[in-house]
Design a protein around this motif. Structure first.
Motif, short mmCIF file in Angstrom:
data_model
loop_
_atom_site.label_atom_id
_atom_site.label_comp_id
_atom_site.label_asym_id
_atom_site.label_seq_id
_atom_site.Cartn_x
_atom_site.Cartn_y
_atom_site.Cartn_z
N LYS A 259 0.84 -1.19 0.00
CA LYS A 259 0.00 0.00 0.00
C LYS A 259 0.87 1.24 0.00
CE LYS A 259 -4.38 -1.49 1.99
NZ LYS A 259 -5.49 -1.11 2.89
N SER A 260 0.39 2.27 -0.64
CA SER A 260 1.05 3.56 -0.61
C SER A 260 0.09 4.56 0.01
CB SER A 260 1.42 3.99 -2.03
OG SER A 260 2.09 5.25 -2.01
N LEU A 261 0.54 5.24 1.06
CA LEU A 261 -0.30 6.19 1.79
C LEU A 261 0.14 7.62 1.52
CD1 LEU A 261 -0.31 4.45 5.31
CD2 LEU A 261 -2.04 4.22 3.52
N ARG A 262 -0.82 8.49 1.39
CA ARG A 262 -0.55 9.93 1.28
C ARG A 262 -1.27 10.59 2.45
NH1 ARG A 262 1.11 13.56 -2.77
NH2 ARG A 262 -0.03 15.54 -2.86
N ILE A 263 -0.51 11.26 3.31
CA ILE A 263 -1.05 11.74 4.58
C ILE A 263 -0.83 13.24 4.72
CG2 ILE A 263 -0.90 11.53 7.10
CD1 ILE A 263 -0.06 8.65 6.74
N GLN A 264 -1.91 13.94 5.09
CA GLN A 264 -1.86 15.39 5.32
C GLN A 264 -1.56 15.66 6.78
OE1 GLN A 264 -2.58 18.25 3.09
NE2 GLN A 264 -1.55 19.17 4.85
N PHE A 265 -0.45 16.39 7.04
CA PHE A 265 -0.05 16.73 8.40
C PHE A 265 -0.48 18.14 8.74
CE2 PHE A 265 2.43 13.09 7.43
CZ PHE A 265 2.82 12.53 8.64
N THR B 160 8.57 8.83 1.33
CA THR B 160 8.94 8.57 -0.07
C THR B 160 8.66 9.76 -0.98
OG1 THR B 160 6.76 7.59 -0.50
CG2 THR B 160 8.52 6.09 0.19
N ALA B 161 7.85 10.71 -0.53
CA ALA B 161 7.57 11.91 -1.33
C ALA B 161 7.10 13.01 -0.39
CB ALA B 161 6.52 11.62 -2.39
N ILE B 162 7.41 14.25 -0.76
CA ILE B 162 7.06 15.42 0.05
C ILE B 162 6.37 16.44 -0.84
CG2 ILE B 162 7.93 17.27 1.53
CD1 ILE B 162 10.45 15.52 1.98
N ASP B 163 5.21 16.89 -0.40
CA ASP B 163 4.48 17.94 -1.11
C ASP B 163 3.90 18.88 -0.07
OD1 ASP B 163 3.07 19.55 -2.80
OD2 ASP B 163 1.59 18.03 -3.41
N GLY B 164 4.71 19.86 0.35
CA GLY B 164 4.29 20.76 1.42
C GLY B 164 4.10 20.00 2.72
N ASP B 165 2.89 20.05 3.27
CA ASP B 165 2.58 19.31 4.51
C ASP B 165 2.00 17.94 4.21
OD1 ASP B 165 3.41 21.32 6.31
OD2 ASP B 165 1.56 22.42 5.97
N MET B 166 2.10 17.50 2.96
CA MET B 166 1.62 16.19 2.55
C MET B 166 2.82 15.26 2.36
SD MET B 166 -1.69 15.28 1.56
CE MET B 166 -2.28 16.63 0.53
N LEU B 167 2.81 14.13 3.08
CA LEU B 167 3.90 13.16 2.97
C LEU B 167 3.35 11.83 2.46
CD1 LEU B 167 5.81 13.76 6.33
CD2 LEU B 167 6.15 14.90 4.13
N SER B 168 4.18 11.11 1.71
CA SER B 168 3.81 9.79 1.21
C SER B 168 4.67 8.72 1.84
CB SER B 168 3.95 9.74 -0.32
OG SER B 168 3.07 10.65 -0.94
N PHE B 169 4.07 7.55 2.04
CA PHE B 169 4.76 6.41 2.66
C PHE B 169 4.36 5.13 1.94
CE2 PHE B 169 3.71 9.58 5.86
CZ PHE B 169 4.92 9.81 6.49
#
Length: 316
Positions: free
Chosen positions: A116-122, A146-155
């Motif tokens: 699974k790949s998660l995209r989480i808003q911090f 695995t990826a950074i988009d502002g306050d959004m991180l992927s795992f």
């Protein structure tokens, strides 16, 4: 992983190095990258191979697919990494304290076979200074950015993590506890937590009283209960808690209002699943005592007796 890159000193830094090279970008998951290391004024460069996780902990000057298209990449090594280009120093250890820093929201989820790949808003500014390859505890599970988009991180979540934890139950909109990895010199307000979840437990009872909440958890079997002791540490969904009572396959914890405010325990209910990490020091002590006692019993011929005679126990 492409051509051998060249290095030059970062302006304004005596120890810093900046790496430039053409070839495959580490964000495309190459396993290692060979670089030439040359610190200022120290003669010929020395070839060194960096593991990908170390490389991803460097500061990526620009990416978002752009560097991959240009096949030109820039990284900066901080002082601690510049002086850590030996095999011994390249070992990176991450840990957490069990002091949950807040909650975040799953905004996207991609699933495939055992993955699974998660995209989480911090929350705003909670991702400040984070880098690719950094470790973040999500519901007590150590995951890699695995990826950074502002306050959004992927795992990415792999098969073993899905098996051992409750992360496979997350859906878009799910709230999770999070904690950034601790840095040297930070206060350890809870206990040492690795983010390596041992098992899951189910909430079987929630009891509220004035300014308190008592929660009872049940483990799937009793093999972990020998490590759970009254007044001992335990990490539940990444939160460092003190064990209350224990019996059978159950244990309780008591939650104060601040814990309920900061974590997801405020909305957890009977039937919900949580991640459990046993306190490492307790586990090491219990396992060591069992091994030593077992060896002693075998030595005196009582390995199958099921009990230690008083005289034999007094000589240990």
């Amino acid at each position: 992983a492409g051509r051998v890159p060249s290095l030059s000193a970062v302006p304004g830094s005596e120890d810093g190095l900046r790496i430039h090279w053409d070839g495959a970008c580490p964000c495309q998951r190459s396993n290692t990258v060979t670089i030439l290391v040359q610190r200022r004024g120290q003669g010929l460069p020395v070839q060194s191979t960096l593991p990908r996780n170390v490389l991803l902990n460097m500061q990526h000057a620009f990416c978002s697919g752009r560097c991959c298209a240009l096949r030109r990449h820039t990284y900066s090594l901080q002082r601690s990494q510049t002086t850590a280009l030996s095999r011994r120093a390249l070992v990176i250890r991450n840990m957490f304290t069990g002091i949950v820093q807040g909650t975040a929201t799953v905004t996207d989820l991609q699933s495939s076979d055992n993955f699974k790949s998660l995209r989480i808003q911090f929350p705003a500014e909670r991702t400040e200074g984070i880098q690719l390859g950094a470790s973040v505890a999500i519901n007590g599970t150590c995951l890699t950015v695995t990826a950074i988009d502002g306050d959004m991180l992927s795992f990415d979540v792999m098969m073993e993590t899905l098996r051992a934890t409750g992360l496979g139950n997350l859906q878009v909109g799910s709230k999770v506890n999070f904690e950034r990895s601790v840095r040297v010199g930070d206060e350890i307000g809870g206990h040492n937590v690795s983010g390596h979840v041992h098992c899951t437990a189910q909430i079987v009872k929630v009891e509220d009283s004035e300014n308190n909440r008592r929660v009872t958890f049940q483990l799937p079997d009793d093999k972990w209960m020998k490590y759970i002791l009254p007044k001992g540490f335990i990490a539940v969904d990444g939160c460092s808690l003190t064990v209350g009572e224990i019996w059978g396959t159950c244990f309780t914890v008591y939650l104060i209002p601040e814990t309920l405010r900061v974590t997801m325990f405020d909305v957890k209910a009977e039937g919900d699943t949580v991640n459990i990490e046993i306190e490492a020091q307790t586990q090491a002590i219990v396992d060591s005592v069992e091994r030593v006692v077992g060896q002693h019993l075998a030595k005196i011929g009582l390995a199958d007796a099921g009990a230690v005679p008083a005289a034999a126990g007094a000589t240990m």
